[in-house]
Design a protein around this motif. Structure first.
Motif, PDB file in Angstrom:
ATOM      1  N   LEU A  55       2.376  12.967  13.280  1.00 28.15           N
ATOM      2  CA  LEU A  55       3.521  13.420  12.483  1.00 28.15           C
ATOM      3  C   LEU A  55       4.213  14.615  13.150  1.00 28.15           C
ATOM      4  N   ARG A  58       6.418  13.376  15.781  1.00 31.29           N
ATOM      5  CA  ARG A  58       7.618  12.723  15.238  1.00 31.29           C
ATOM      6  C   ARG A  58       8.607  13.769  14.720  1.00 31.29           C
ATOM      7  N   ILE A  59       8.084  14.773  14.038  1.00 32.81           N
ATOM      8  CA  ILE A  59       8.981  15.821  13.517  1.00 32.81           C
ATOM      9  C   ILE A  59       9.648  16.555  14.685  1.00 32.81           C
ATOM     10  N   ASN A  62      12.420  14.395  15.991  1.00 34.80           N
ATOM     11  CA  ASN A  62      13.545  14.341  15.046  1.00 34.80           C
ATOM     12  C   ASN A  62      14.337  15.655  15.040  1.00 34.80           C
ATOM     13  N   ALA A 146      15.363  13.182   4.972  1.00 38.57           N
ATOM     14  CA  ALA A 146      14.285  12.569   5.778  1.00 38.57           C
ATOM     15  C   ALA A 146      13.183  13.587   6.072  1.00 38.57           C
ATOM     16  N   GLY A 147      13.583  14.829   6.334  1.00 37.35           N
ATOM     17  CA  GLY A 147      12.597  15.864   6.626  1.00 37.35           C
ATOM     18  C   GLY A 147      11.713  16.145   5.419  1.00 37.35           C
ATOM     19  N   GLN A 149      11.090  14.123   3.028  1.00 37.39           N
ATOM     20  CA  GLN A 149      10.203  12.967   2.830  1.00 37.39           C
ATOM     21  C   GLN A 149       8.999  13.046   3.756  1.00 37.39           C
ATOM     22  N   ALA A 150       9.243  13.472   4.996  1.00 34.81           N
ATOM     23  CA  ALA A 150       8.132  13.564   5.960  1.00 34.81           C
ATOM     24  C   ALA A 150       7.075  14.554   5.468  1.00 34.81           C
ATOM     25  N   LYS A 152       6.555  15.129   2.293  1.00 36.84           N
ATOM     26  CA  LYS A 152       6.217  14.703   0.922  1.00 36.84           C
ATOM     27  C   LYS A 152       6.711  15.730  -0.117  1.00 36.84           C
TER      28      LYS A 152
END
Ligand SMILES: Cc1cc2nc3c(=O)[nH]c(=O)nc-3n(C[C@H](O)[C@H](O)[C@H](O)COP(=O)(O)O)c2cc1C
Length: 187
Positions: A55, A58-59, A62, A146-147, A149-150, A152
């Motif tokens: 994660l 991925r962050i 992004n 989106a951030g 959501q990543a 939560k």
């Protein structure tokens, strides 16, 4: 470690040894964070602890893409644009943990409260030999839908302070400070 020594030796750490940070240690850093003062004692903070390297990768990706394509031209100095264009640049420097201090309520005090909690956390980390760095590069993207959501996070919450934590390769030398501007008003 004495408070003065802790404050003066805290540095932004950008190189970490691979070993993880113990869960109890993370809990004690968060314990120090929540000792921060907060306006009307609202304690508006919430903590997201990201230990998944997948994660974090991925962050990082992004955030780099977001800053490159979505921020107004001229906002970032050229050397930061160069870093963002480098495929090998990881905004979290491969730290084993990212703690994101988030505000659960709206308003300027909540952000300030979370920032005070962040400084407590960074100083507590330094006093037990851990390195930290606030990663402002992460803030823009983490604040998007989106951030959130990543992480939560509920849509109304705001990620305020993304702080990496880990065992430092070393504590870098101090970065020079400008002399403080002080206005004395005695009468
Ligand atoms: C709000 C904020 C955002 C920051 N963002 C980044 C960042 O994205 N990447 C980074 O490597 N350092 C970041 N830093 C660390 C600063 O560059 C660092 O604190 C400053 O150069 C002074 O160095 P010192 O912390 O070692 O005294 C940030 C610090 C703050 C307070």
């Amino acid at each position: 470690m004495e408070i003065e020594k802790t404050i003066s030796s805290r540095r932004a750490v950008r190189a970490f040894r691979p070993e993880p940070v113990e869960e109890n240690t993370i809990r004690s850093l968060i314990g120090a964070a929540i000792e921060a003062p907060s306006a009307m004692n609202e304690q508006p903070w919430s903590f997201v602890v990201v230990r998944s390297q997948t994660l974090l990768d991925r962050i990082s990706q992004n955030c780099k893409e977001y800053m490159t394509h979505c921020l107004p031209a001229g906002l970032l100095p050229p050397h930061l644009r160069t870093s963002l264009a480098d495929p090998g640049f990881h905004i979290f420097y491969h730290a084993p943990v990212l703690i994101v201090i988030c505000s659960r309520v709206d308003g300027p005090w909540a952000t300030i409260d979370c920032t005070l909690a962040a400084e407590n956390l960074m100083l507590a980390a330094r006093s037990c030999g851990l390195g930290t760095c606030w990663i402002g590069f992460a803030q823009n993207w983490l604040g998007t839908e989106a951030g959130k959501q990543a992480l939560k996070l509920p849509a109304a919450w705001l990620p305020v302070a993304p702080i990496i934590v880990g065992h430092p390769v070393e504590f870098p030398p101090a970065v020079a400070r400008k002399p403080p501007e002080i206005t004395w008003i005695d009468q």
